[in-house]
Design an enzyme around this catalytic site. Structure first.
Site, PDB file in Angstrom:
ATOM      1  N   THR A  84      35.965  38.715  30.661  1.00  0.00           N
ATOM      2  CA  THR A  84      35.936  37.248  30.700  1.00  0.00           C
ATOM      3  C   THR A  84      35.662  36.828  32.148  1.00  0.00           C
ATOM      4  O   THR A  84      34.516  36.716  32.546  1.00  0.00           O
ATOM      5  CB  THR A  84      37.233  36.635  30.144  1.00  0.00           C
ATOM      6  OG1 THR A  84      38.355  37.253  30.775  1.00  0.00           O
ATOM      7  CG2 THR A  84      37.320  36.840  28.654  1.00  0.00           C
ATOM      8  N   LYS A 112      40.151  45.149  30.488  1.00  0.00           N
ATOM      9  CA  LYS A 112      39.670  43.894  31.054  1.00  0.00           C
ATOM     10  C   LYS A 112      40.860  43.116  31.575  1.00  0.00           C
ATOM     11  O   LYS A 112      41.978  43.234  31.065  1.00  0.00           O
ATOM     12  CB  LYS A 112      38.879  43.076  30.047  1.00  0.00           C
ATOM     13  CG  LYS A 112      39.654  42.519  28.856  1.00  0.00           C
ATOM     14  CD  LYS A 112      40.468  41.270  29.053  1.00  0.00           C
ATOM     15  CE  LYS A 112      39.674  40.147  29.664  1.00  0.00           C
ATOM     16  NZ  LYS A 112      40.531  38.920  29.879  1.00  0.00           N
ATOM     17  N   THR A 146      47.056  39.186  31.148  1.00  0.00           N
ATOM     18  CA  THR A 146      45.948  38.709  30.321  1.00  0.00           C
ATOM     19  C   THR A 146      44.908  39.797  30.310  1.00  0.00           C
ATOM     20  O   THR A 146      43.874  39.716  30.923  1.00  0.00           O
ATOM     21  CB  THR A 146      45.332  37.405  30.807  1.00  0.00           C
ATOM     22  OG1 THR A 146      44.350  37.021  29.850  1.00  0.00           O
ATOM     23  CG2 THR A 146      44.693  37.477  32.116  1.00  0.00           C
ATOM     24  N   GLU A 151      41.196  37.608  40.391  1.00  0.00           N
ATOM     25  CA  GLU A 151      40.292  36.477  40.613  1.00  0.00           C
ATOM     26  C   GLU A 151      40.311  36.039  42.080  1.00  0.00           C
ATOM     27  O   GLU A 151      41.305  35.501  42.573  1.00  0.00           O
ATOM     28  CB  GLU A 151      40.696  35.326  39.694  1.00  0.00           C
ATOM     29  CG  GLU A 151      40.418  35.657  38.233  1.00  0.00           C
ATOM     30  CD  GLU A 151      41.086  34.716  37.256  1.00  0.00           C
ATOM     31  OE1 GLU A 151      40.653  34.691  36.091  1.00  0.00           O
ATOM     32  OE2 GLU A 151      42.037  34.028  37.641  1.00  0.00           O
ATOM     33  N   ASN A 206      39.981  29.183  38.439  1.00  0.00           N
ATOM     34  CA  ASN A 206      40.869  28.676  37.403  1.00  0.00           C
ATOM     35  C   ASN A 206      40.755  27.167  37.208  1.00  0.00           C
ATOM     36  O   ASN A 206      41.003  26.653  36.127  1.00  0.00           O
ATOM     37  CB  ASN A 206      42.319  29.084  37.733  1.00  0.00           C
ATOM     38  CG  ASN A 206      42.547  30.550  37.419  1.00  0.00           C
ATOM     39  OD1 ASN A 206      42.720  30.917  36.271  1.00  0.00           O
ATOM     40  ND2 ASN A 206      42.498  31.396  38.431  1.00  0.00           N
ATOM     41  N   THR A 223      34.919  24.789  32.309  1.00  0.00           N
ATOM     42  CA  THR A 223      33.735  23.933  32.509  1.00  0.00           C
ATOM     43  C   THR A 223      32.482  24.756  32.686  1.00  0.00           C
ATOM     44  O   THR A 223      32.534  25.948  32.819  1.00  0.00           O
ATOM     45  CB  THR A 223      33.924  23.039  33.740  1.00  0.00           C
ATOM     46  OG1 THR A 223      34.092  23.857  34.901  1.00  0.00           O
ATOM     47  CG2 THR A 223      35.132  22.149  33.575  1.00  0.00           C
TER      48      THR A 223
END
Length: 399
Positions: free
Chosen positions: A147, A173, A184, A270, A394, A399
């Site tokens: 993702t 992942k 996650t 991230e 995040n 979007t």
């Protein structure tokens, strides 16, 4: 060019595009498992767990699992009764295509929470996924489940037991919403060894405890986490005695694969720029050592200092003090950055210089070591920094 992952006889995979989101990539993964294999799993501890987690827990209790279906782009979490129906409908679609029972299929989803699963897109993708099944599909599989990951996570090992070669392959992942009790993240590890179900159940918990439950990117536990361990038994090499050398060797290798995947998740956190090991020594208990380590590894103030390459050791002692230890004698605490002592007897070490600390903090990987002098227990975790990019990723995720 990266070397392809070894095949695991008894396991076939395929990755196909179902266009679950508006993207041009494979986002649906099917894993077929041969009859007679053992399959075990651990799942998220988040009380708001997703529909596929609830369905997978129920199905795996019944045993004889023959397939896994994983989609990226939609978590099917916080979707109520419809979410459960959707997950079960996807299992039924795989079952019809493979000629197995729906209860023999485990569903997994990852992506945005609170949106209904595009079931028709997934059902339309299943026939192509079945047609595309192949033994050497691990590399494509690792990309299909991504993702916000910037790169796929893979690991593999081989070992020889009584002249028989046994392979272990894993993919995972995850990059954000990472905290102990899974994350996650989704992880799938397979071996061709023959491992009885009760032994496999214990093994996956131990391997996860030493790996995925020792990482943190941001302290948030996801609704969809799962780690699956498959033992196809195709090697013909039974491992059925936990006291044997063969079991110890296989357990070590399976755990290594889990740890490599877990560390890859932290390194791909991230926006992460630093990979940091937090080591806590001489704690009163294992729980205390882990509590201190996670207080440091999850502190936003510590993590932003890591990103800034600022050895602000006051934030480290602050985090230690937040761990809730009774009767803590701060005058006994020492803190090191690699081999540079930054805190001695609860205060700034006399020989410490800001330049020495900053040199360590500027490295892409280093270790923060805390000595509590309260007992004989030691534990470690792996974490990363908080960067501007984490906030951007995040903030713009939907979007």
């Amino acid at each position: 060019m990266a070397q392809s992952l070894p095949q695991i006889p008894g396991v076939r995979l395929s990755a196909v595009p179902a266009q679950i989101k508006n993207w041009q990539r494979n986002d649906l993964l099917l894993i077929e498992i041969a009859e007679g294999a053992s399959v075990s799993a651990t799942f998220t501890q988040n009380a708001f767990c997703a529909a596929p987690v609830l369905v997978a827990k129920e199905h795996i209790r019944q045993g004889n699992i023959r397939a896994l279906l994983i989609n990226a782009g939609n978590a099917n979490a916080a979707t109520g009764e419809r979410g459960l129906r959707d997950a079960n409908q996807c299992c039924a679609g795989v079952a019809a295509a493979l000629g197995v029972a729906a209860e023999q299929v485990l569903p997994f989803s990852t992506g945005v929470i609170g949106e209904h699963l595009p079931v028709e897109k997934i059902l339309n993708g299943i026939p192509k996924a079945v047609e595309s099944l192949q033994a050497d599909g691990w590399d494509a599989a690792s990309k299909a489940i991504m993702t916000t990951d910037t790169r796929p996570k893979t690991a593999s090992r081989t070992l020889a037991i009584d002249g028989e070669t046994i392979s272990v392959v894993g993919i995972a992942k995850g990059a954000g919403m990472i905290q102990p009790n899974m994350a996650t993240m989704l992880a799938y590890v397979a071996t061709d060894a023959a491992i009885p179900q009760p032994m496999l159940d214990a093994l996956v918990k131990e391997a996860v405890g030493a790996s995925f439950n020792r990482i943190s990117v941001d302290g948030d536990t996801s609704t969809n986490d799962a780690c699956v361990l498959i033992a196809s038994g195709a090697s013909g090499q039974p491992i059925d005695d936990t006291s044997s050398d063969a079991y110890a060797e296989l357990k070590a290798v399976i755990t290594e694969v889990h740890i490599e995947l877990a560390q890859a998740i932290v390194k791909d956190g991230e926006g992460a720029t630093k990979f940091v090991t937090v080591q806590v020594n001489n704690a009163a208990s294992t729980q205390e050592a882990l509590r201190v380590a996670f207080e440091i590894g999850e502190s936003p103030l510590v993590k932003t200092a890591l990103y800034a390459s600022d050895p602000n050791w006051g934030r480290l002692v602050m985090a230690i003090g937040n761990a809730g230890m009774e009767n803590l004698d701060t005058g006994k605490i020492s803190v090191f950055l690699d081999d540079v002592q930054i805190v001695d007897a609860g205060g700034r070490a006399e020989a410490y210089t800001e330049e020495a600390g900053q040199k360590i903090f500027q490295q892409p990987a280093f270790t923060i070591t805390v000595d509590l002098q309260r007992g004989e227990c030691s534990e470690h975790i792996w974490t990363c920094d908080f960067s501007h990019e984490y906030v951007t990723i995040n903030a713009e995720y939907r979007t």
